[in-house]
Design a protein around this motif. Sequence first.
Motif, PDB file in Angstrom:
ATOM      1  N   VAL A 170      44.665 -24.142  76.050  1.00 50.49           N
ATOM      2  CA  VAL A 170      45.333 -25.266  76.716  1.00 50.49           C
ATOM      3  C   VAL A 170      45.205 -26.545  75.900  1.00 50.49           C
ATOM      4  O   VAL A 170      46.109 -27.389  75.909  1.00 50.49           O
ATOM      5  N   ALA A 171      44.095 -26.715  75.187  1.00 48.84           N
ATOM      6  CA  ALA A 171      43.947 -27.889  74.333  1.00 48.84           C
ATOM      7  C   ALA A 171      45.015 -27.885  73.243  1.00 48.84           C
ATOM      8  O   ALA A 171      45.640 -28.910  72.956  1.00 48.84           O
ATOM      9  N   ARG A 172      45.223 -26.735  72.638  1.00 47.88           N
ATOM     10  CA  ARG A 172      46.238 -26.635  71.583  1.00 47.88           C
ATOM     11  C   ARG A 172      47.648 -26.820  72.141  1.00 47.88           C
ATOM     12  O   ARG A 172      48.512 -27.389  71.471  1.00 47.88           O
ATOM     13  N   LYS A 173      47.860 -26.362  73.350  1.00 50.18           N
ATOM     14  CA  LYS A 173      49.195 -26.423  73.937  1.00 50.18           C
ATOM     15  C   LYS A 173      49.559 -27.820  74.408  1.00 50.18           C
ATOM     16  O   LYS A 173      50.704 -28.269  74.216  1.00 50.18           O
ATOM     17  N   TYR A 174      48.617 -28.534  75.008  1.00 51.12           N
ATOM     18  CA  TYR A 174      48.950 -29.793  75.675  1.00 51.12           C
ATOM     19  C   TYR A 174      48.458 -31.048  74.948  1.00 51.12           C
ATOM     20  O   TYR A 174      48.863 -32.147  75.303  1.00 51.12           O
ATOM     21  N   ILE A 175      47.570 -30.888  73.977  1.00 51.52           N
ATOM     22  CA  ILE A 175      47.113 -32.043  73.207  1.00 51.52           C
ATOM     23  C   ILE A 175      47.570 -31.830  71.772  1.00 51.52           C
ATOM     24  O   ILE A 175      46.866 -31.217  70.966  1.00 51.52           O
ATOM     25  N   VAL A 176      48.739 -32.334  71.466  1.00 54.70           N
ATOM     26  CA  VAL A 176      49.349 -32.125  70.151  1.00 54.70           C
ATOM     27  C   VAL A 176      49.206 -33.425  69.355  1.00 54.70           C
ATOM     28  O   VAL A 176      49.848 -34.429  69.683  1.00 54.70           O
ATOM     29  N   PRO A 177      48.364 -33.443  68.327  1.00 52.13           N
ATOM     30  CA  PRO A 177      48.098 -34.689  67.593  1.00 52.13           C
ATOM     31  C   PRO A 177      49.353 -35.393  67.101  1.00 52.13           C
ATOM     32  O   PRO A 177      49.431 -36.631  67.146  1.00 52.13           O
ATOM     33  N   ASP A 178      50.344 -34.641  66.639  1.00 48.61           N
ATOM     34  CA  ASP A 178      51.554 -35.269  66.098  1.00 48.61           C
ATOM     35  C   ASP A 178      52.439 -35.889  67.176  1.00 48.61           C
ATOM     36  O   ASP A 178      53.390 -36.615  66.857  1.00 48.61           O
ATOM     37  N   ASP A 179      52.151 -35.599  68.458  1.00 48.70           N
ATOM     38  CA  ASP A 179      52.947 -36.161  69.554  1.00 48.70           C
ATOM     39  C   ASP A 179      52.154 -37.140  70.413  1.00 48.70           C
ATOM     40  O   ASP A 179      52.652 -37.606  71.448  1.00 48.70           O
ATOM     41  N   LEU A 180      50.942 -37.446  70.031  1.00 51.31           N
ATOM     42  CA  LEU A 180      50.125 -38.351  70.836  1.00 51.31           C
ATOM     43  C   LEU A 180      50.729 -39.744  70.879  1.00 51.31           C
ATOM     44  O   LEU A 180      51.242 -40.258  69.884  1.00 51.31           O
ATOM     45  N   GLN A 181      50.651 -40.354  72.053  1.00 51.60           N
ATOM     46  CA  GLN A 181      51.061 -41.741  72.233  1.00 51.60           C
ATOM     47  C   GLN A 181      49.787 -42.585  72.253  1.00 51.60           C
ATOM     48  O   GLN A 181      48.892 -42.349  73.068  1.00 51.60           O
ATOM     49  N   ILE A 182      49.703 -43.535  71.354  1.00 48.58           N
ATOM     50  CA  ILE A 182      48.493 -44.346  71.185  1.00 48.58           C
ATOM     51  C   ILE A 182      48.811 -45.791  71.585  1.00 48.58           C
ATOM     52  O   ILE A 182      49.740 -46.391  71.047  1.00 48.58           O
ATOM     53  N   VAL A 183      48.063 -46.308  72.542  1.00 50.05           N
ATOM     54  CA  VAL A 183      48.264 -47.672  73.019  1.00 50.05           C
ATOM     55  C   VAL A 183      46.959 -48.442  72.867  1.00 50.05           C
ATOM     56  O   VAL A 183      45.894 -47.959  73.276  1.00 50.05           O
ATOM     57  N   ALA A 184      47.045 -49.619  72.295  1.00 51.05           N
ATOM     58  CA  ALA A 184      45.872 -50.488  72.157  1.00 51.05           C
ATOM     59  C   ALA A 184      46.222 -51.892  72.614  1.00 51.05           C
ATOM     60  O   ALA A 184      47.352 -52.353  72.418  1.00 51.05           O
ATOM     61  N   VAL A 185      45.272 -52.559  73.230  1.00 50.53           N
ATOM     62  CA  VAL A 185      45.433 -53.946  73.657  1.00 50.53           C
ATOM     63  C   VAL A 185      44.321 -54.763  73.021  1.00 50.53           C
ATOM     64  O   VAL A 185      43.141 -54.425  73.156  1.00 50.53           O
ATOM     65  N   GLY A 186      44.692 -55.808  72.305  1.00 49.72           N
ATOM     66  CA  GLY A 186      43.693 -56.653  71.661  1.00 49.72           C
ATOM     67  C   GLY A 186      44.337 -57.583  70.652  1.00 49.72           C
ATOM     68  O   GLY A 186      45.554 -57.811  70.683  1.00 49.72           O
ATOM     69  N   ASP A 187      43.541 -58.127  69.773  1.00 46.45           N
ATOM     70  CA  ASP A 187      44.015 -59.074  68.758  1.00 46.45           C
ATOM     71  C   ASP A 187      44.795 -58.318  67.693  1.00 46.45           C
ATOM     72  O   ASP A 187      44.227 -57.566  66.898  1.00 46.45           O
ATOM     73  N   ALA A 188      46.118 -58.517  67.660  1.00 43.16           N
ATOM     74  CA  ALA A 188      46.979 -57.748  66.761  1.00 43.16           C
ATOM     75  C   ALA A 188      46.649 -57.990  65.290  1.00 43.16           C
ATOM     76  O   ALA A 188      46.778 -57.079  64.466  1.00 43.16           O
ATOM     77  N   VAL A 189      46.250 -59.202  64.942  1.00 42.78           N
ATOM     78  CA  VAL A 189      45.927 -59.501  63.549  1.00 42.78           C
ATOM     79  C   VAL A 189      44.821 -58.571  63.045  1.00 42.78           C
ATOM     80  O   VAL A 189      44.854 -58.092  61.900  1.00 42.78           O
ATOM     81  N   LYS A 190      43.846 -58.286  63.891  1.00 39.51           N
ATOM     82  CA  LYS A 190      42.713 -57.453  63.492  1.00 39.51           C
ATOM     83  C   LYS A 190      42.955 -55.964  63.754  1.00 39.51           C
ATOM     84  O   LYS A 190      42.426 -55.115  63.029  1.00 39.51           O
ATOM     85  N   LEU A 191      43.756 -55.650  64.769  1.00 35.89           N
ATOM     86  CA  LEU A 191      43.928 -54.249  65.143  1.00 35.89           C
ATOM     87  C   LEU A 191      45.042 -53.546  64.384  1.00 35.89           C
ATOM     88  O   LEU A 191      44.962 -52.348  64.134  1.00 35.89           O
TER      89      LEU A 191
END
Length: 499
Positions: A455-476
């Motif tokens: 199930v990890a291989r089926k549902y957690i696909v690294p190439d399709d991950l959506q990554i969201v970050a909130v913080g100081d854009a200059v540094k992040l």
Amino acid sequence: MRINSRNFVPRTIKCSTALVSTIAICFAQVPQDPGSKAIPLSKVERKNKAPVSDDVLRVKIPKPTEIKLPNGLTVLVLEDHRLPLVTARLTILGAGALNDPTDVPGLANVTASMLTQGTQTLSSKQIAEQTAALGATVGAGAPWGSESATFTASGLSDNASQWIALASDILLHPSFPESELNKLKQRMKVQLQQQRSTAGFLVQERFNRAVYGDHPAAITSPTAQALDKMTPAMLAEWHATRYVPENAILGISGDITPAEVTKMFSELPGWKAGANKASLPTATKPASGRKIFLVDRPGSVQADVEIGNIAISRLDPDYVPMVVMDRIVGGGASARLFMNLREVHGYTYGAYSQLVARRYAGPWIAQGSMRTDATGGAMTEFMNEINSIRDKAVPEKELEETKRSIVAGFALTLERPTELLDYAIALKVYNLPADYWDNYPAKIMSITAEQVQRVARKYIVPDDLQIVAVGDAVKLKPVLDKYGTVLVFDTNGQPKANP
């Protein structure tokens, strides 16, 4: 499990040994600043001394008495006479925020909030006074992403007929007074402004939009324009068409009998059947292609991160192995993310994961809050753990400890009547077999390392991950650039030029 690590500031030595996880955690004695660059690691020692039995927990959960009323309402009565208390919980499919009109987000939520603000015979003040005099509580809600509205009431068993009658009046005969609606809208407009200064809201808003796209579940907040559109007549129409008994399940637990419930309902005003049959929500699908979203909060000393994608629905056969997989990766203070990011590296006060599974597929999410200067290392370890659960079979000892932890936690919930009531309602909402919860421990314990990896291989696909970050854009942004093209937004949700 969602924990705001910014509020988690240990002040004195605290040591606790949990029977289930067999973990002893001792925090440093000195106060810690969440923004400090030097966060002393807590000392974590696995005691492995908890009593362990090889027997699988066998339970037979009390079954409620089911009553089907002529108007189509399903009533579940679960007797528990240990305390003189009664809880009633009504779930109304089709009345939740997921069904909001596209141009009026928040209509379901506002309608639910307004139920206690007046009936055809009582003002909001009189409702509050009568509820307090009876020692009862009454409330309603329609959470974002939910297809259901919920209405709850609780109180003592010796005057249950009185507060149930009051609750029925509130549910069936709301007046939606304009003066109270205007006050609510003003409060909500202030909240709309306040939430844009909160990293937790910003990361959830952007993540939901990333994984759900144009699905209604992407919406996490009303707008000022939508609030301005709402009128008492609009709320009344929503209530009349959506709050119908054939779409509802009423669970009642506590010191009460089915005969008493039947008698009470025979003496209450009727709830007329409607014509709006609730259907399954629109299906969701995973986002394709890895995307990185950065919400800029200039000067922020902390980064909030969520990583994931759409996984499964509650009805999916893979639900149980996904529960086990999620617990291994980030389900608590003994899970991999916490042990890695906090205990080994000291990047954060906590890192977790969660599985959101409803009647439509929701996301699996890895999440954490960390110092801005620790974001690069934290991201590396997030991805390491995601790759590890996919690429390597879970060691047998870790798998067994995790499964027993889940089963032990489940066993503890069986002591709470309200939890048993929730389980009974879930059987109806998800159309599960009558013996589903009786067999749940055995299903958990039967999960293998191969199933977890599958199930990890089926549902957690690294190439399709959506990554969201909130913080100081200059540094992040320089940190996130290594994972793909970064799209930057301001705190109002609008696209922003790269810093």
